[in-house]
Design a protein around this motif. Structure first.
Motif, PDB file in Angstrom:
ATOM      1  N   GLU A  17       0.459  -0.868  -0.218  1.00  0.00           N
ATOM      2  CA  GLU A  17       0.325   0.182   0.160  1.00  0.00           C
ATOM      3  C   GLU A  17       0.898   1.087  -0.048  1.00  0.00           C
ATOM      4  N   GLN A  46      -5.811   9.967  -4.436  1.00  0.00           N
ATOM      5  CA  GLN A  46      -5.237   8.502  -4.135  1.00  0.00           C
ATOM      6  C   GLN A  46      -3.329   8.275  -3.950  1.00  0.00           C
ATOM      7  N   GLU A  94      -4.557  -1.431  -9.690  1.00  0.00           N
ATOM      8  CA  GLU A  94      -5.275  -1.128  -8.574  1.00  0.00           C
ATOM      9  C   GLU A  94      -5.790  -3.052  -9.245  1.00  0.00           C
ATOM     10  N   VAL A  97      -3.562  -5.193  -7.049  1.00  0.00           N
ATOM     11  CA  VAL A  97      -3.490  -4.781  -5.135  1.00  0.00           C
ATOM     12  C   VAL A  97      -5.246  -5.462  -5.442  1.00  0.00           C
ATOM     13  N   GLU A 130     -11.893   1.289  -6.939  1.00  0.00           N
ATOM     14  CA  GLU A 130     -10.722   1.496  -6.994  1.00  0.00           C
ATOM     15  C   GLU A 130     -10.578   1.800  -8.014  1.00  0.00           C
TER      16      GLU A 130
HETATM   17 FE1  FEO Z   1      -4.986   0.467  -1.477  1.00  0.00          FE
HETATM   18 FE2  FEO Z   1      -6.012   1.721  -4.662  1.00  0.00          FE
HETATM   19  O1  FEO Z   1      -5.696   0.119  -3.027  1.00  0.00           O
END
Ligand code: FEO
Length: 169
Positions: A17, A46, A94, A97, A130
């Protein structure tokens, strides 16, 4: 108390992160240099969001009785060829992620940690948002096909974004 396996995986995600935050801060720098203040603002928000994600995970590890650790991260990319390329890179990031959060959830399920699963539920919902927001900007950037006036309008719109801290119960 969560298992050491989960603590290790959460620590890894805390680092990711923060790495995400640096990627977006570097994108902000790119947009500042290219004179797109609105897109720079969007990336700065962001950046703040990613730092708050890291903080949320960090707090969870500590509260769950684990030992939070900071891990080394690689240097983020600092240059892009166009706004579209930067936002496409953001979306691809993303998606990584999202996959990582899914893997974490599967580990939490395998370790039978309900607390970790509840914590991760927030991130699963967040990832849908996101990906959707980056996807929508890409769609608009493709629609205008590099047209200067269109770019300025998108830049103005993205300048409106404000950081909202994560609500705590
Ligand atoms: Fe923390 Fe953009 O994922």
């Amino acid at each position: 108390m969560i298992s050491q396996n989960l603590v290790d995986a959460f620590n890894d995600q805390i680092a990711f992160e923060i790495h995400s935050a640096l990627i977006y801060k570097a994108m902000q720098a790119y947009f500042e240099a290219e004179d797109f203040p609105g897109m720079a603002n969007w990336m700065n928000v962001q950046f703040q969001e990613e730092m708050s994600h890291a903080e949320k995970l960090f707090n969870f590890v500590c509260e769950a009785g684990g030992r939070a650790k900071m891990l080394a991260m690689e240097e983020p990319r600092n240059q892009y060829s166009s706004p579209l390329e930067a936002f496409e890179t953001a979306l691809a990031h993303e998606q990584i992620v999202t996959a990582r959060i899914s893997n974490l959830m599967e580990l939490a399920q395998a370790e039978k940690s309900h607390a970790a699963q509840i914590e991760l539920q927030w991130f699963i919902t967040e990832q849908v948002e996101e990906e959707a927001s980056a996807g929508l900007i890409i769609k608009k950037l493709k629609m205008i096909e590099g047209d200067g006036r269109g770019l300025l309008l998108i830049d103005q719109e993205l300048g409106q974004r404000v950081f909202t801290p994560i609500a705590t119960a």
